[in-house]
Design a protein around this motif. Structure first.
Motif, PDB file in Angstrom:
ATOM      1  N   SER A  89      39.086  36.675  41.431  1.00 34.56           N
ATOM      2  CA  SER A  89      39.236  37.597  42.166  1.00 34.56           C
ATOM      3  C   SER A  89      38.749  39.496  42.304  1.00 34.56           C
ATOM      4  O   SER A  89      38.960  40.091  40.999  1.00 34.56           O
ATOM      5  N   ILE A  90      37.880  40.042  42.933  1.00 32.84           N
ATOM      6  CA  ILE A  90      37.687  41.276  42.739  1.00 32.84           C
ATOM      7  C   ILE A  90      38.719  41.928  43.757  1.00 32.84           C
ATOM      8  O   ILE A  90      39.089  41.467  44.448  1.00 32.84           O
ATOM      9  N   GLN A  91      39.681  43.142  43.057  1.00 34.54           N
ATOM     10  CA  GLN A  91      40.682  43.375  43.288  1.00 34.54           C
ATOM     11  C   GLN A  91      40.785  45.137  43.055  1.00 34.54           C
ATOM     12  O   GLN A  91      40.336  45.468  42.141  1.00 34.54           O
ATOM     13  N   ILE A  92      40.804  46.242  44.099  1.00 34.06           N
ATOM     14  CA  ILE A  92      41.119  47.712  43.702  1.00 34.06           C
ATOM     15  C   ILE A  92      42.476  47.993  42.989  1.00 34.06           C
ATOM     16  O   ILE A  92      43.031  46.847  42.459  1.00 34.06           O
ATOM     17  N   LEU A  93      41.875  49.174  41.989  1.00 34.90           N
ATOM     18  CA  LEU A  93      43.236  49.020  40.747  1.00 34.90           C
ATOM     19  C   LEU A  93      43.749  49.645  41.081  1.00 34.90           C
ATOM     20  O   LEU A  93      43.838  50.616  42.318  1.00 34.90           O
ATOM     21  N   ASP A  94      45.176  49.705  40.447  1.00 35.44           N
ATOM     22  CA  ASP A  94      46.007  50.403  40.323  1.00 35.44           C
ATOM     23  C   ASP A  94      46.313  52.339  40.425  1.00 35.44           C
ATOM     24  O   ASP A  94      45.287  52.188  39.458  1.00 35.44           O
ATOM     25  N   GLU A  95      46.840  52.895  41.015  1.00 33.23           N
ATOM     26  CA  GLU A  95      46.655  54.311  41.058  1.00 33.23           C
ATOM     27  C   GLU A  95      47.019  54.444  39.713  1.00 33.23           C
ATOM     28  O   GLU A  95      45.960  55.378  38.736  1.00 33.23           O
ATOM     29  N   ASN A  96      47.970  54.134  38.830  1.00 33.89           N
ATOM     30  CA  ASN A  96      48.083  54.744  37.266  1.00 33.89           C
ATOM     31  C   ASN A  96      46.749  53.431  36.505  1.00 33.89           C
ATOM     32  O   ASN A  96      47.031  54.791  35.354  1.00 33.89           O
TER      33      ASN A  96
END
Length: 666
Positions: A3-10
């Motif tokens: 699945s496509i997801q947004i990476l975390d800020e870190n």
């Protein structure tokens, strides 16, 4: 499928850091650029363990307000631009707003900063992108960044770093480059508690070149200053005697930014091509000031690359500016004393320095000029020798500082004031007679030294004021002595002996004559039967179509043969003997989207090859009349100092050097 997801800020910050922060030198570069943008006049860089363990950059710039500190470490936060339109008018070194966020995400960072209108400073700590503390402390105006344990939270990246010594060398090289690009700022570089570089910020680029590269290069510099409509090119270029086997010494800065540009590099090498041998590269230190709207600096995160709005114009301006400056000088290499004799002379200078107790300024030990001359010293009679006065005299003469001139100035000063080495008066002799004898001997020795020392100190000035060998008004005073080894002709002029290589000189005469005829004549074509068929790939065909008019103007007759094949049915008649498939493919390979001299360079190489075959060879006896005529032909050349392959046509030896060899001068 994942699945496509947004990476975390870190993760995003560490990816961004990987683009901007490659090694400790990357951290230093970003912090130095911020210091320069903060209008600092003095910056100190200190590193330990190659910068991996500790980096400190201190400046006296405008500082950062307390309420803006935490914002400064957010991605894409910047004081340099406000909108997308500003990207096309960038005058600062930094503008992306990624540097501090990238550094903080992979290191432990501490900032101490105070603005001019603030009574106290602020101390801010952030580690791995996480804020730790913000407090008030006392500190001077400006900003200090302390970066510890680079890549402490990304051990894989840390493994790819080199040794501490190698990383320190990268940092040192970077600090030198930035110091050269901003001579108005005082830079200090400290490595493992030791001072390695200091510049005074006195606006003198020549002084910094001397500090970093030494006396040999500084004494062979040619100043350059050209002003065009939207471009100014200034700085120094090295005489062709300064060569390297790589491009390390090709330095150029655009609007104060150190960059690497294949276009500028190719333009420099094209300008030097007639003066240097193949696979040799020049020394340059050029500052290009260009209207911001003609540049695109938003090309790469490290800001080491940029694009020009008009590549062809920039190439031509740089090439012509350098070529014209080279042609204005008489670039005849001079034979110097051999290394052993130079060492003897240096030892003699050191001996004189010790005997006359001439004070040594601090830069002498490292052969560098960077420190300000503020002190002085006393000789054995108690009279003061002011180093500041010496420095002023040297700057007025526009020559680099060295021990030779320091000793000369001090000795002459002592001689004029009647100062005598008091130790000699205690060696068992007494009375005015022996003292007068010693003073006369000392004066005689100094006079002999003065002849050679003065010649060295003013060698670059003589380039400007001396009459040139290859000038029409000097021709009547040439004294043609004779031929040596059936190859070299000797000419006496003024206080110089000139030695001309008859083959190299004749080769250059034929080359320039051929090129002049080639450029002036109306080109005619020689038909080929059968024609040459070229099969091109997509890139070659695109370049070929773009430059087809150029080939046609030279005298080629080319037409499509179907698909990606082209038929060459005619070639310039003076290239008929060379008209082969390899010639055309080589000319195509020389073409690129960033350079515009490839095909003409190829033609020059072919003409040079023909000239070499036709020129008179060494071991050939020429008459005095033939040699005299050859010198007349050299007078008319655009560049008579090097053959088409870059070898010198003429070398010289001064009268002083000859007298040194025969021990007339000691």
């Amino acid at each position: 499928m994942p699945s496509i997801q947004i990476l975390d800020e870190n993760t995003v910050n560490k990816i961004a850091a990987g683009e901007v922060i490659e090694r400790p030198a990357s951290v230093v570069k970003e912090l130095l650029e911020n210091a320069i943008d903060a209008r600092a006049s003095a910056v100190t860089v200190e590193i330990r363990e190659g910068g991996i363990g500790f980096i400190r950059v201190t400046d006296n710039g405008c500082g950062i307000a307390k309420e803006e500190l935490s914002v400064a470490f957010l991605r894409h936060s910047t004081s340099k631009i406000r909108s997308v339109e500003d990207l096309f008018m960038i005058s600062s070194l930094g503008f992306r707003g990624e540097a501090l966020a990238s550094i903080a995400s992979v290191a432990q960072v501490e900032v101490i900063t105070r603005t001019r209108d603030s009574l106290t400073a602020s101390r801010y700590q952030i580690e791995g992108g996480v804020e730790k503390s913000l407090e008030e402390i006392g500190a001077p105006e400006g900003t200090t960044f302390i970066v510890r344990n680079l890549f402490f939270n990304t051990p894989v990246r840390r493994k790819f770093l080199k040794t501490a010594m190698t990383e320190a060398a990268h940092v040192a090289d970077l600090v030198e480059k930035i110091a050269l690009s901003h001579p108005e700022i005082s830079f200090r570089f400290i490595l493992n508690h030791q001072n390695k570089l200091f510049t005074s910020g006195n606006h003198s680029l020549r002084d910094i070149i001397y500090t970093i590269y030494g006396r040999e290069i500084t004494s062979n510099l040619i100043p350059l200053n050209r002003v065009y409509d939207a471009v100014t090119i200034s700085g120094f270029i090295g005489k062709p005697v300064i060569t390297r086997s790589n491009r390390t010494f090709e330095n150029y800065f655009i609007n104060g930014r150190y960059i690497k540009s294949p276009l500028i590099g190719k333009a420099l090498e094209e300008a030097y091509r007639p003066f240097m041998m193949q696979h040799k590269y020049p020394f340059t230190m050029l500052q290009l000031t260009i209207e911001p709207e003609l540049l695109d600096v938003n090309v790469h995160p490290t800001k080491m690359e940029l694009r020009f709005q008009d590549n062809e114009t920039m190439f031509r301006l740089v090439r012509d500016a350098v070529a014209e400056s080279l042609k204005e000088r008489e670039l005849i290499p001079q034979v110097q004393l051999d290394e052993k004799e130079q060492k003897k002379e240096e030892q003699e200078i050191r001996r004189l320095t010790q005997k006359t107790n001439v004070p040594r300024p601090e830069p002498f030990e490292k052969n560098r000029l960077g420190r300000m001359f503020s002190g002085g010293g006393k000789n054995e009679t108690g009279q003061c020798v002011k180093t500041q006065d010496i420095a002023d005299r040297i700057r007025e003469a526009a020559v680099p500082y060295d021990l030779v001139s320091h000793v000369k100035t001090s000795l002459v000063s002592e001689r004029e004031n009647g100062v005598i080495d008091s130790k000699r008066d205690q060696e068992g002799r007494s009375g005015s007679e022996s003292r007068d004898t010693r003073q006369t001997q000392s004066g005689s020795m100094i006079q002999k030294k003065d002849a050679g020392l003065s010649e060295r100190m003013t060698s670059h000035q003589m380039d400007l004021f001396e009459e040139k060998l290859l000038e029409p008004k000097s021709r009547s005073r040439h004294r043609l002595i004779g031929q040596l080894f059936d190859t070299y002709w000797m000419v006496e002029f003024e206080d110089q002996l000139y030695i001309i290589d008859q083959h190299a000189a004749h080769e250059k005469v034929l080359y320039e004559q051929t090129m002049a005829e080639y450029q002036k004549r109306e080109h005619t074509s020689q038909m080929l039967e059968p024609p040459i068929i070229l099969s091109l790939d997509a890139r070659q065909e695109s370049l070929f179509r773009d430059h087809l008019n150029y080939f046609t103007e030279l005298g080629f007759q080319i037409e499509s043969f179907g698909g990606r094949e082209w038929a060459v049915r005619g070639v310039p008649d003076n290239l008929f003997a060379l008209a082969q498939k390899t010639l055309l493919t080589e000319m195509l390979d020389e073409l690129s989207e960033d350079t515009f001299s490839g095909s003409s360079s190829m033609i020059r190489e072919k003409v040079a090859s023909l000239s070499c075959k036709a020129a008179v060879k060494g071991r050939h006896t020429m008459s005095f009349a033939e040699a005299d005529h050859l010198i007349d032909l050299l007078l008319d050349l655009e560049n008579p100092y090097a053959c088409p392959h870059g070898r010198p046509t003429i070398i010289s030896m001064s009268r002083y050097e000859l007298e040194k060899k025969f021990k007339r001068v000691i």
